[in-house]
Design a protein around this motif. Structure first.
Motif, short mmCIF file in Angstrom:
data_model
loop_
_atom_site.label_atom_id
_atom_site.label_comp_id
_atom_site.label_asym_id
_atom_site.label_seq_id
_atom_site.Cartn_x
_atom_site.Cartn_y
_atom_site.Cartn_z
N GLY A 245 0.60 -1.27 0.04
CA GLY A 245 0.06 0.16 -0.07
C GLY A 245 0.65 1.40 0.09
N PRO A 246 1.75 1.32 1.00
CA PRO A 246 2.73 2.67 0.91
C PRO A 246 3.16 3.10 -0.30
CG PRO A 246 2.89 1.46 2.79
CD PRO A 246 2.35 0.29 1.91
N PHE A 247 3.37 2.02 -1.18
CA PHE A 247 4.17 2.37 -2.63
C PHE A 247 3.27 2.56 -3.46
CE2 PHE A 247 6.84 -0.41 -0.23
CZ PHE A 247 7.99 0.25 -0.12
N MET A 248 1.92 2.53 -3.07
CA MET A 248 0.86 2.89 -4.34
C MET A 248 -0.01 4.22 -3.99
SD MET A 248 -0.79 -0.76 -5.48
CE MET A 248 -0.98 -1.57 -3.93
N ILE A 249 0.54 4.86 -2.99
CA ILE A 249 -0.21 6.12 -2.40
C ILE A 249 0.10 7.15 -3.81
CG2 ILE A 249 0.09 8.20 -1.14
CD1 ILE A 249 0.95 6.43 1.02
N ASP A 250 1.11 7.09 -4.47
CA ASP A 250 1.39 7.56 -5.71
C ASP A 250 1.41 6.49 -6.62
OD1 ASP A 250 1.65 9.55 -7.79
OD2 ASP A 250 3.79 9.92 -7.40
N GLU A 251 1.21 6.69 -8.06
CA GLU A 251 1.41 5.51 -8.69
C GLU A 251 2.67 5.03 -8.94
OE1 GLU A 251 0.14 6.76 -12.92
OE2 GLU A 251 -1.84 7.98 -11.96
N ALA A 252 2.63 3.50 -9.01
CA ALA A 252 3.95 2.59 -9.09
C ALA A 252 3.91 1.62 -10.07
CB ALA A 252 4.02 2.06 -7.44
#
Length: 349
Positions: A245-252
């Motif tokens: 989740g933390p890496f998908m707060i912005d697009e990953a």
């Protein structure tokens, strides 16, 4: 609207060079676009395909007959007659120009073969079944083409060619504006619907502390040999969301997300004291199976916690990007955010 018409000129060539030049000049003075054999490269084995394409794009067709039948195809028909037949078959308005005094044509510009002369006579009769005009010399032919084409255009309207900046009529502009407005309205409704949906997690699918078994491949050096082993690891859906989740707060990009989870699995494998995994490896790596990774993506999408990214990328960037939806962001915060210490202490009685 200013239209220009493409006119195909068909004739034999070497004996009618001056005549063709006059015809071309007459068409240019009428702001028409002349087309003919001069456009085609010599020796092209597929020349007929090119010629057919140009005839099909032409608005009008002119055939000029002289004293020669011309070179023939494998079927024994001259290219000039074949072009004429193709234009007639397509329904393109045609006009023929025949010599006023065929017996006065110089010998050097006539067919020496009786067979060719006969075919020319038959072709002339075919052409004269439609609109034709007689011509005496090159200058006379040019003037006859001008008058004849004016008549042909008047009685046989054709689409013609229009400059790009003039092709858009007021009616077309109004229609396009109306369609754009409808598209914008549709996109707005779709975005609003999507926003409502993305704000709500669909808890009808497995989530929270429910568990999922994921398969992985463990690689490295074991007992001085390079080895691989397959096994399974069990996670809750909450743990998966906490990791990714933390890496998908912005697009990953998906490869980066997958690599993140591989590292998490390797850490669990290294700390395992029992189960499928052997200990004591060196230079290790772990890789989640395609099937298990696909299961994670499908499940998080079904829960409405993630969606595909929408930012513009370079053409060379082929990766799929993922980001949290509003529901996914709120769910991650509920899992990872640390509550204030005051609320964790028991209130005095």
């Amino acid at each position: 609207m200013d239209r220009r018409y493409q006119v195909f000129i068909s004739s034999t060539f070497t004996d009618l060079i001056d005549e063709r030049r006059e015809v071309m000049q007459a068409l240019l003075e009428m702001d028409c676009l002349p087309a003919g054999m001069e456009l085609f490269p010599a020796g092209d084995t597929d020349q007929w395909t090119l010629i057919k394409g140009v005839i099909e794009q032409s608005d009008y067709y002119l055939v000029v007959l002289g004293g020669r039948y011309g070179s023939v195809t494998e079927e024994g028909v001259s290219y000039t007659e074949k072009e004429y037949d193709h234009a007639v078959e397509l329904g393109i308005p045609v006009m023929g120009f025949v010599p006023a005094e065929p017996d006065g044509i110089p010998v050097g510009k006539t067919d020496r073969s009786d067979a060719a002369a006969k075919k020319l006579a038959e072709f002339r009769e075919k052409v004269q079944l439609r609109m034709t005009k007689d011509w005496k010399n090159a200058e006379d032919l040019g003037s006859k083409v001008t008058r004849g084409l004016i008549h042909l255009i008047k009685n046989n309207p054709r689409p013609g060619w229009v400059r790009g900046d003039q092709a858009m009529t007021p009616e077309t502009r109004a229609e396009i504006a109306e369609l754009n407005a409808k598209i914008a309205q549709f996109e707005k409704k779709e975005a609003e619907s999507s926003a409502v949906t993305s704000a709500q997690m669909d808890d009808s699918f497995a989530h929270g502390q429910e568990k999922v078994e994921l398969s992985a491949k463990h690689k490295g050096i074991y007992e001085y040999e390079r080895r691989e082993e397959d096994g399974d690891l069990t996670y809750t859906w909450d743990e998966i969301i906490e990791v990714l989740g933390p890496f998908m707060i912005d697009e990953a990009p998906e490869p980066a997300l997958r690599n993140t989870f591989n590292k998490h699995m390797l850490s669990d494998i290294q700390s395992a004291t029992e189960g499928d995994w052997a200990t004591g490896w060196d230079r290790e790596s772990a890789e989640i199976s395609d099937r298990s990774w696909g299961a994670i993506i499908v499940q998080l999408r079904a829960l409405r916690l993630i969606t595909t990214g929408t930012k513009k990328r370079t053409v060379s960037d082929k990766a799929v990007y993922w980001k949290l939806t509003q529901a996914g962001d709120e769910y991650l915060v509920s899992l990872r955010a640390v509550p204030t210490a005051a609320k964790t202490l028991e209130q005095p009685v």
